[in-house]
Write an enzyme that holds these catalytic residues in place. Structure first.
Site, PDB file in Angstrom:
ATOM      1  N   GLU A 138      -1.961  -4.171  -5.120  1.00 48.35           N
ATOM      2  CA  GLU A 138      -1.091  -4.089  -3.942  1.00 48.35           C
ATOM      3  C   GLU A 138      -1.776  -4.793  -2.784  1.00 48.35           C
ATOM      4  OE1 GLU A 138       0.090  -0.608  -0.705  1.00 48.35           O
ATOM      5  OE2 GLU A 138      -0.058  -0.060  -2.826  1.00 48.35           O
ATOM      6  N   GLU A 195       0.847  -3.012   8.432  1.00 41.49           N
ATOM      7  CA  GLU A 195       1.100  -1.577   8.308  1.00 41.49           C
ATOM      8  C   GLU A 195       0.537  -0.855   9.524  1.00 41.49           C
ATOM      9  OE1 GLU A 195       0.880   1.809   4.822  1.00 41.49           O
ATOM     10  OE2 GLU A 195      -0.727   0.307   4.903  1.00 41.49           O
TER      11      GLU A 195
END
Length: 355
Positions: A136, A141
């Site tokens: 990932e 974020e």
């Protein structure tokens, strides 16, 4: 007879993205057809325990939670019009590309606005189909009212950040394994406050560039005023060697990209509260009250800033190769433990209270 070392070198040179810096466009998500290449999750947030329902494509259209505005930009947003009753969840969006992109790819997104606010947890990221196998990559974020973006890799055990060539000195953690530190991942924080939240919008937004190459994974962030001329307008090709030092870098020396990463599906999502934004200690660092009852419940106007405005997403392949796996199915699995440890490390770097 070719020596074993030379054979290895020749083999690496044959791989897409092995020391490549020149990439040509293979896909663009933009304009009125932006959403044609994406799948909508269409379920409540059973991935990170958020107080959110990720609506399907029909609901997204009818509720105007995912649409192209008059400027031709994609809007991806949280419902800010409804009143939510206690024990109910609020509608929002999670989408992933139908196609996946192999090693030897670069993806670029130009955004004018990113979601922010108390209880809000947005991300622009990618993953392989069978997490944690295939890895990932979190390009963007953050949670609540934090002021800087964080970038993270999550992998199977054995991948670490070693000798990075990067501009950020805010290294939260170096072990990318999902089994280490409650799946914290190897986290680097973007030093610029213009990389997240209100400051991002006030600066006119910016651009994130992710290079997924055999030689390593690198991420660049450019605020609007600092976007290189080579990335402006309709750039049909990208030379990453001309972009300067990346903000974050995970070289293959500490993490063999071919061993730990597989073709990635690109993802936008915005959830609410959950294991990251809703953790009581984390929430209290930048917000008052309690996440779910004081924000998710009631009037939706608290989410007026909880939206992405995306001018485009462009994907490029190394050396003119098409690195696309077309319409590949993605099985969703992203464990909720990811967030809790990650923000603890981020808090330490940002000088927030420990917990």
């Amino acid at each position: 007879m070719i020596s074993s070392k030379l054979s290895v070198v020749l083999g690496l040179l044959a791989l897409p993205g092995a020391w490549a810096t020149s990439y040509s466009m293979v896909q663009e998500y933009a304009g009125t057809t932006f959403f044609d290449g994406w799948d909508f999750y269409g379920n409540y947030d059973n991935l990170t325990n958020g107080d959110a329902i990720f609506v399907d494509a029909n609901q997204a259209q009818s509720l105007k939670l995912a649409y192209v505005n008059d400027a031709g930009n994609a809007i991806i947003k949280v419902d800010n019009a409804s009143t939510v009753a206690y024990n109910d969840k609020r509608n929002t969006i999670r989408i992933n590309t139908k196609d996946r992109y192999e090693v030897g790819s670069v993806w670029i997104t130009d955004m004018l606005h990113v979601p922010f606010g108390c209880s809000v947890w947005p991300a622009w990221w990618s993953q392989a189909p069978h997490w944690p196998v295939g890895g990932e990559i979190d390009t963007f974020e953050g949670v609540n009212q934090v002021t800087m973006n964080q970038m993270t890799l999550h992998t199977e055990p054995g991948c670490t950040q070693v000798n990075p060539v990067q501009s950020s000195t805010l290294v939260n953690s170096t072990d990318c394994s999902f089994q280490a530190n409650s799946n914290q991942g190897c986290v680097v924080t973007t030093p610029s406050p213009q990389s997240y939240g209100e400051a991002f919008a006030q600066a006119g937004g910016g651009m994130f560039v992710t290079e997924y190459a055999s030689s390593g994974i690198s991420i660049w962030f450019f605020s609007r005023s600092s976007i290189p001329s080579s990335l402006q307008s309709n750039a049909s090709s990208v030379d990453t060697s001309a972009l300067g030092t990346p903000v974050a870098n995970w070289p293959t020396g500490g993490c063999n990209i071919g061993n730990f990463f597989q073709a990635q599906s690109l993802i936008f999502d915005i959830t609410l509260c959950g294991d990251f934004a809703g953790n009581a200690a984390t929430f209290a660092q930048t917000c008052s009250g309690t996440c779910y009852p004081d924000y998710v419940v009631g009037n939706g106007s608290t989410y007026d800033n909880a939206y992405f405005e995306v001018q485009y997403v462009r994907v490029y392949g190394a050396n003119g190769q098409n690195t696309t796996i077309s319409a590949a199915p993605l099985s969703i699995s992203r464990p909720s433990t990811k967030a809790v440890a990650g923000v603890a490390a981020a808090a330490a770097v940002l000088g927030l209270a420990a917990w």
